[in-house]
Design a protein around this motif. Structure first.
Motif, PDB file in Angstrom:
ATOM      1  N   VAL A 188       2.266  -4.507   3.511  1.00  0.00           N
ATOM      2  CA  VAL A 188       3.251  -3.471   3.830  1.00  0.00           C
ATOM      3  C   VAL A 188       2.678  -2.137   3.373  1.00  0.00           C
ATOM      4  CG1 VAL A 188       5.567  -2.565   3.373  1.00  0.00           C
ATOM      5  CG2 VAL A 188       5.217  -5.034   3.612  1.00  0.00           C
ATOM      6  N   ARG A 189       2.707  -1.155   4.254  1.00  0.00           N
ATOM      7  CA  ARG A 189       2.196   0.175   3.914  1.00  0.00           C
ATOM      8  C   ARG A 189       3.300   1.215   4.090  1.00  0.00           C
ATOM      9  NH1 ARG A 189      -2.087   3.748   7.436  1.00  0.00           N
ATOM     10  NH2 ARG A 189      -2.251   5.521   5.989  1.00  0.00           N
ATOM     11  N   ILE A 190       3.515   2.054   3.051  1.00  0.00           N
ATOM     12  CA  ILE A 190       4.539   3.097   3.109  1.00  0.00           C
ATOM     13  C   ILE A 190       3.913   4.452   2.789  1.00  0.00           C
ATOM     14  CG2 ILE A 190       6.392   1.501   2.519  1.00  0.00           C
ATOM     15  CD1 ILE A 190       6.355   2.607  -0.337  1.00  0.00           C
ATOM     16  N   LYS A 191       4.547   5.529   3.244  1.00  0.00           N
ATOM     17  CA  LYS A 191       4.060   6.873   2.953  1.00  0.00           C
ATOM     18  C   LYS A 191       4.171   7.168   1.461  1.00  0.00           C
ATOM     19  CE  LYS A 191       6.198   8.435   7.282  1.00  0.00           C
ATOM     20  NZ  LYS A 191       7.213   9.355   7.862  1.00  0.00           N
ATOM     21  N   VAL A 232       0.857  -1.179   0.000  1.00  0.00           N
ATOM     22  CA  VAL A 232       0.000   0.000   0.000  1.00  0.00           C
ATOM     23  C   VAL A 232       0.898   1.236   0.000  1.00  0.00           C
ATOM     24  CG1 VAL A 232      -1.789   1.293   1.215  1.00  0.00           C
ATOM     25  CG2 VAL A 232      -1.808  -1.225   1.255  1.00  0.00           C
ATOM     26  N   VAL A 233       0.719   2.088  -1.000  1.00  0.00           N
ATOM     27  CA  VAL A 233       1.498   3.327  -1.108  1.00  0.00           C
ATOM     28  C   VAL A 233       0.537   4.493  -0.904  1.00  0.00           C
ATOM     29  CG1 VAL A 233       3.034   4.701  -2.555  1.00  0.00           C
ATOM     30  CG2 VAL A 233       3.036   2.193  -2.760  1.00  0.00           C
ATOM     31  N   ASP A 234       0.733   5.241   0.171  1.00  0.00           N
ATOM     32  CA  ASP A 234      -0.194   6.332   0.487  1.00  0.00           C
ATOM     33  C   ASP A 234      -0.239   7.383  -0.614  1.00  0.00           C
ATOM     34  OD1 ASP A 234      -0.704   5.097   2.894  1.00  0.00           O
ATOM     35  OD2 ASP A 234      -0.493   6.920   4.079  1.00  0.00           O
ATOM     36  N   GLN A 235       0.937   7.803  -1.098  1.00  0.00           N
ATOM     37  CA  GLN A 235       0.982   8.839  -2.126  1.00  0.00           C
ATOM     38  C   GLN A 235       2.006   8.499  -3.203  1.00  0.00           C
ATOM     39  OE1 GLN A 235       1.742  12.779  -0.517  1.00  0.00           O
ATOM     40  NE2 GLN A 235      -0.427  13.255  -0.553  1.00  0.00           N
TER      41      GLN A 235
END
Length: 435
Positions: A387-390, A273-276
């Motif tokens: 996995v989630r990153i900004k 998951v990529v926030d932006q």
């Protein structure tokens, strides 16, 4: 930008409504951190340009073009100001030239807006910004193909290449993103960038060199001031390279930049998951050297993810959502911020169209993540590995699903910061973006 024909979206929502999303915990990733403090930049730039062999090239009265690209280079504004101030102290007359190929919608006004959005304004740096898409042919490369550069830069008494050296997102070679590419594609504007891209990324390593070599020989290139960044998107060091040494020295600096890159400290996941995404994070919206979302087969690396969800587009990307096409699901709000008139010229010039394709568009963050989990194959749906990153630049803190919890405790470079807890969606089904 609107997606049509989505009146019955409750049907789609019903299909994913019961898809389980696991608790997540926050972890810190630690990397080596060589860093040049921002307040030291003016002194370092002046010392670099004042070295014997470089300082003699700048003479009183000379008109000096200083390049500025479109990337989100750390400290680009003070670095540029440092170059301008030093050149002015030597009695020369500097001006800024946007050197970003087809970015900014491939218009002079758009490129000027991009430069200013980076903090490089005429008021701050203390010199004019001369933005034009006009180019001149300055020679032919070894294959007989014409080589173009910005007309204003070509007419200057000297050019200082102000850039960053780092791995490219679409190809591998001795020269990737850096000095040679700044000349071959950045200074080439839309016309030159298109010519360099015409043979595709399979040949980009060759073409960056062939086109750049002609510019070194025919254009008034003085030297380069290049930054190398650390894993925290900070300036690790600045280097100055004389025009005659660029061909020999740049490959070594590229290897150093590779060593400095951050990464996700796990080899694989079910869903990333990529926030932006955004051009300020990577030319590809999200750096595939981190996310594994390569748009060509000519470069590899990054985490192996079965599915990728991107949730939002940065304001600094000015509507350019290139890279969304390398994901599997996105959101209404990202699509609403997308401006094809800015995004399409970039894709057309690069000849890579996959990055602008529209993936599945879901109403909110929850559904975008759920559809990615639901469409995975051969995973443990009761413990999906998420996995989630900004974004692809800021990797010091990441979020991991509970399936990683015990592993993370024993992984070098990882510090577990919180206990697993349910994902915190608001009333609209969206997550608060990571800061």
């Amino acid at each position: 930008m609107q997606i049509l024909g989505m009146n019955n979206r409750d049907i789609v929502s019903d299909l994913v409504r019961d898809t389980y999303l696991p608790p997540m915990f926050k972890a810190r990733q630690e990397f080596p951190r060589p860093c040049l403090p921002r307040e030291e930049i003016p002194r370092v730039v002046e010392e670099l340009i004042g070295r014997p062999g470089l300082r003699e090239q700048i003479k009183p009265g000379m008109r000096i073009a200083v390049t500025v690209g479109s990337r989100g280079i750390s400290n680009i504004a003070p670095i540029t100001k440092g170059i301008v101030d030093t050149v002015k102290k030597m009695g020369a007359r500097p001006f800024i030239v946007p050197a970003m190929g087809s970015h900014g919608g491939a218009t002079a006004e758009g490129q000027l807006e991009v430069v200013r959005s980076l903090g490089v304004t005429e008021e701050y740096v203390g010199c004019p910004i001369v933005s034009s898409m006009e180019v001149v042919e300055i020679g032919r490369n070894e294959e007989g193909k014409p080589v173009f550069i910005d007309k204003q830069a070509a007419g200057a008494d000297g050019i200082i290449l102000n850039c960053r050296i780092k791995p490219h997102t679409c190809f591998r070679g001795k020269y990737e993103s850096g000095i040679m590419k700044m000349m071959a594609i950045g200074l080439g504007k839309q016309h030159g960038a298109e010519a360099c891209h015409r043979e595709g990324f399979k040949n980009m390593g060759k073409n960056v060199y062939l086109y750049g070599k002609v510019i070194l020989e025919k254009a008034p290139i003085l030297f380069a001031v290049a930054s190398i960044e650390n894993a925290y998107d900070e300036t690790a060091k600045l280097v100055a390279v004389d025009a005659g040494d660029i061909e020999q020295e740049e490959p070594g600096y590229l290897k150093e930049a590779f060593r400095n890159m951050p990464r996700i400290l796990f080899d694989s996941c079910d869903v990333l998951v990529v926030d932006q995404i955004g051009k300020n994070y990577s030319g590809d919206g999200m750096d595939p050297n981190i996310t594994g979302t390569f748009c060509t087969p000519y470069a590899t690396g990054g985490i192996r993810a079965q599915r990728v969800a991107v949730l939002d587009l940065s304001e600094a990307s000015h509507g350019n959502a290139i890279g969304v096409g390398e994901s599997h699901a996105t959101t209404d709000r990202l699509i609403a911020k997308t401006d094809p008139s800015v995004m399409y010229p970039n894709a057309i010039t690069s000849t890579i169209l996959t990055g602008i394709r529209i993936p599945m568009v879901m109403k909110n963050d929850r559904e975008a993540v759920q559809i990615c989990v639901k469409s995975c194959n051969e995973i443990d749906y009761s413990r999906p590995r998420i996995v989630r990153i900004k974004n692809s630049l800021d990797l010091d803190e990441i979020w991991l699903s509970e399936a990683y919890y015990e592993e993370a405790k024993h992984t070098e470079g990882i510090t577990v910061l919180t206990e697993p807890a349910p994902m915190d969606f608001d009333g609209e089904g969206n997550l608060e973006l990571l800061r």
